[in-house]
Enzyme design. Structure first.
Site, PDB file in Angstrom:
ATOM      1  CD  GLU A  22      -2.432   1.296   2.765  1.00 31.44           C
ATOM      2  OE1 GLU A  22      -2.901   2.394   3.136  1.00 31.44           O
ATOM      3  OE2 GLU A  22      -2.481   0.264   3.458  1.00 31.44           O
TER       4      GLU A  22
ATOM      5  CG  ASP B 282      -0.686   1.511   6.311  1.00 29.53           C
ATOM      6  OD1 ASP B 282       0.407   0.952   6.111  1.00 29.53           O
ATOM      7  OD2 ASP B 282      -0.957   2.655   5.921  1.00 29.53           O
TER       8      ASP B 282
ATOM      9  CG  ASP C 223      -4.930   2.130   8.829  1.00 29.54           C
ATOM     10  OD1 ASP C 223      -5.182   1.348   7.885  1.00 29.54           O
ATOM     11  OD2 ASP C 223      -4.336   3.207   8.666  1.00 29.54           O
TER      12      ASP C 223
ATOM     13  CG  ASP D  91      -8.253   4.556   5.420  1.00 25.55           C
ATOM     14  OD1 ASP D  91      -9.480   4.401   5.234  1.00 25.55           O
ATOM     15  OD2 ASP D  91      -7.726   5.650   5.690  1.00 25.55           O
TER      16      ASP D  91
END
Length: 696
Positions: free
Chosen positions: A475, A548, A550, A552
């Site tokens: 990402e 990541d 998280d 997102d």
């Protein structure tokens, strides 16, 4: 011991049910769980045939704690009078004589799944114990069998002492029933001398088949009670009921995995044919006779936005998973009509003279349920997986051609709009297939003598050993820079993606192929997409999604998995798609003197709290504040390698698809174009979701 001598006394003649016990695979396919389930349906299908004839509207199936199975119906009941040629009662004939029953054209059944007269007798032969009770004539009749032999048990279990009948059998009267009450109850214990140790009844298969049958016989209720210890929670057994008053149109809607572009079309018709069959005369002689048969065809089909083909075919409600003449006739008629329509509209559809529509182009996104009903169909083997009656092919082709052509010729606004969308889809599938084939041929791993046309942003690995190679889909460019220094370039390749890729569950194939990020992923993996995907051509042994830790990152991972699930599913099915598990926190524990500080990584809030509590209890301190990684770009190369990329210390989650149909429905719910069900799911499930679980 094998000897050279071979004479008549070496030959064996297997009498009665001995042949079944000697060669069970010939009758039920295998002696594992599949064969065990086949036996259940041999009994259930007899009750279903009665319901097809208008006798009985409910079938109860019970899985007992002792491993036995019981099937009950309220149909006409097995005949209890004496069959004149054998001198045995109808019950004993049905359960002890091969090729005996009421489905040989005697007028009891117009169309049935049972044809060979061996179903009940085969189950009896392969059962340690079988009990049957029949309600007829105001009485309840009973008989028991031990491995196919009639007699009496001294107790309720299959291990109870058994006394076979010697001179004559006895159909016992064990009770009374009200006038007009009829039905049959069969309970049997599968013989563990025959079946493998791991053979078991699979409730999900039983429920799937029961649901299917309820769709095919509108108004029939099938109830399954699972009383086995592992299925009972608390004191109540597991119970499931299926009843559908609709027909195969509802079945097609239930099976469909994607958003429709056409309504569910219903095509029906019939045709006649003649065949010469031996007919049993009253004298007992078999006389070849030419008879006229009627074949009824009923078809429900609809096309959706996806490329999967979901097809079910049935003969007299018996599933034919390997097809047969009816399936061949359906595909032949379908091909003829659609090809003719595309040829007539070639100018509007921009189809060149050298571009040819293939069967897979038409079948892409098609969900169909095909049923034919005819007396005494010819199957290949007792398992009835393939229909062999030759004349059925032309009848089905004729019905499909006539009815589908009428649909395309319809002047109704909805029909014209839907047929136009269908032709556009078929042509789009053809162009995508041609494009994917060309793409696949040019995107194989290049050798030293070839020039590479792979994306510039790909940081490829050096090894030619596919099994050892790994592709990390990363990402963002910031994480790529760190990952380049953290990777082992010998076998680890990196492909960065920018933000969130296209949601392919809602997009068309052409939109997906024109999307730069999706096209780059397909190009780098090098095995094509959709129907043309070739697992052997994949350039990497593992594909690892590294995003990541998280919300997102979870969303990006979900979008990537949607792409793989819809267009590169064989990678998931082969266990070659993984999700990397980067840490959430880094805890620095100082050490006295010159000893380096300890660095401990945790992967969830719960793990962090447990660690800190343990450190505090042992009197150790840690540096505050504890570092919380907001993204992969916050790690240096050593940290990323140690925690996420190095094979020695990393954690990977393998992505699996255990149930393709269920997974497809979840993807459609969470990622599809229909917003209302997703909103209801989010509202209804929000109280069961913890915020920490999202960040894990």
């Amino acid at each position: 011991m094998v000897t050279a001598e071979y004479s008549a006394h070496h030959l064996q003649v297997l009498e009665g049910l001995e042949a079944v016990r000697k060669r069970p695979g010939m009758y039920i396919g295998s002696t594992d769980s599949r064969g065990l389930m086949h036996c259940v349906w041999e009994i259930i299908d007899n009750s279903v045939d009665e319901a097809l004839g208008g006798f009985g509207t409910r079938i109860d199936i019970r899985l007992h704690p002792d491993g036995s199975v019981e099937v009950c119906d309220r149909a006409r009941g097995i005949p209890v009078d004496v069959e004149p040629r054998t001198g045995l009662t109808g019950v004993e004939v049905v359960f002890t004589k091969l090729h005996a029953g009421g489905k040989f054209g005697g007028g009891s059944y117009a169309a049935s799944g049972g044809l060979h007269g061996v179903g009940a007798s085969v189950v009896n032969a392969l059962s340690e114990r079988l009990d049957v009770e029949v309600d007829r004539n105001g009485k309840t009749y009973a008989m028991s069998f031990h491995r196919g032999e009639p007699g009496q048990f001294a107790g309720p279990s299959p291990d109870s002492p058994f006394t076979p009948f010697e001179r004559s059998s006895e159909l016992r009267v064990v009770g009374k029933v009200a006038k007009g009450v009829t039905g049959t109850r069969i309970r049997y214990w599968a013989d563990r001398q025959i079946f493998t140790k791991d053979a078991a009844f699979h409730l999900d298969e039983l429920e799937q088949r029961a649901r299917q049958t309820a769709f095919l016989v509108p108004g029939l209720e099938i109830v399954i009670d699972d009383e086995r210890p592992q299925a009972v929670s608390g004191t109540e057994p597991s119970s499931t009921s299926y009843r559908f008053d609709g027909g195969i149109s509802e079945f097609a809607d239930f099976l469909a995995p994607d958003t429709p572009i056409t309504d569910t079309w219903r095509l029906s018709g019939e045709g006649t044919f003649t065949e010469t069959v031996p007919v049993l005369q009253a004298t007992g002689a078999m006389v070849p006779t030419e008879v006229e048969r009627t074949c009824q065809v009923d078809l429900a089909l609809r096309w959706g936005t996806g490329y999967e083909t979901v097809g079910r075919s049935f003969v007299n409600i018996i599933a034919t998973p390997k097809g047969g003449t009816h399936q061949a006739g359906f595909e032949q008629g379908l091909m003829k009509v659609v090809r003719d329509q595309i040829q007539q509209n070639a100018r509007r559809l921009k189809v060149g003279t050298g571009e040819k529509i293939e069967k897979d182009d038409i079948l892409a996104g098609l969900t169909s349920v095909l049923t034919v009903r005819l007396p005494e169909p010819q199957f290949e083997g007792q398992t009835k997986e393939i229909l062999g009656t030759p004349a059925v092919r032309n009848i089905v082709t004729s019905v499909v051609t006539r009815e589908l052509a009428a649909r395309f010729a319809s002047t109704k606004r909805d029909d014209k709009a839907q047929t136009s969308l269908l032709l556009d889809k078929v042509v789009s599938e053809m162009k995508a297939r041609i494009s994917a084939r060309t793409h696949k041929e040019t995107q194989r791993r290049k050798n030293a003598l070839e020039s590479s046309s792979l994306p510039v942003k790909l940081a490829d690995c050096r090894t030619n050993d596919i099994a050892q190679s790994e592709l990390f889909i990363v990402e963002g460019d910031s994480a790529l820079g760190t990952a380049k220094n953290a990777r082992n370039s010998e076998y680890q390749a990196l492909l960065p993606i920018r933000g969130k890729i296209l949601n392919v569950q809602k997009a068309s194939i052409s939109d997906m192929l024109s999307n730069a990020e999706c096209a780059a992923i397909i190009q780098v993996i090098g095995a094509g997409s959709g129907r043309s995907f070739d697992l052997d051509a994949a350039r990497y042994g593992k594909v690892i999604l590294m995003s990541d830790a998280d919300v997102d990152g979870a969303h990006i991972r979900t979008l990537l998995l949607t792409l793989f699930f819809r267009y590169m599913r064989p990678l998931i099915e082969d266990g070659r798609v993984y999700a990397a598990v980067p840490p959430l926190h880094r805890v620095i524990v100082p050490n006295p003197g010159a000893k380096p500080n300890d660095m401990i990584y945790t992967y969830s809030e719960k793990e962090l709290h447990t660690l800190l509590a343990g450190l505090q209890k042992s009197g150790k301190r840690w540096q505050e504040p504890v570092q919380r990684y907001k993204g992969l770009g916050e790690m240096d190369a050593d940290q990323l390698a140690t925690t996420t990329m190095d094979r020695a210390g990393r954690t990977l989650r393998r992505v699996r698809v255990q149930d393709a149909e269920a997974a497809s429905r979840v993807f459609e719910l969470l990622m599809g174009s229909d917003v209302a069900p997703r909103r209801d799911f989010i509202i209804g499930s929000s109280d069961r979701l913890s915020r920490e679980a999202i960040d894990a």
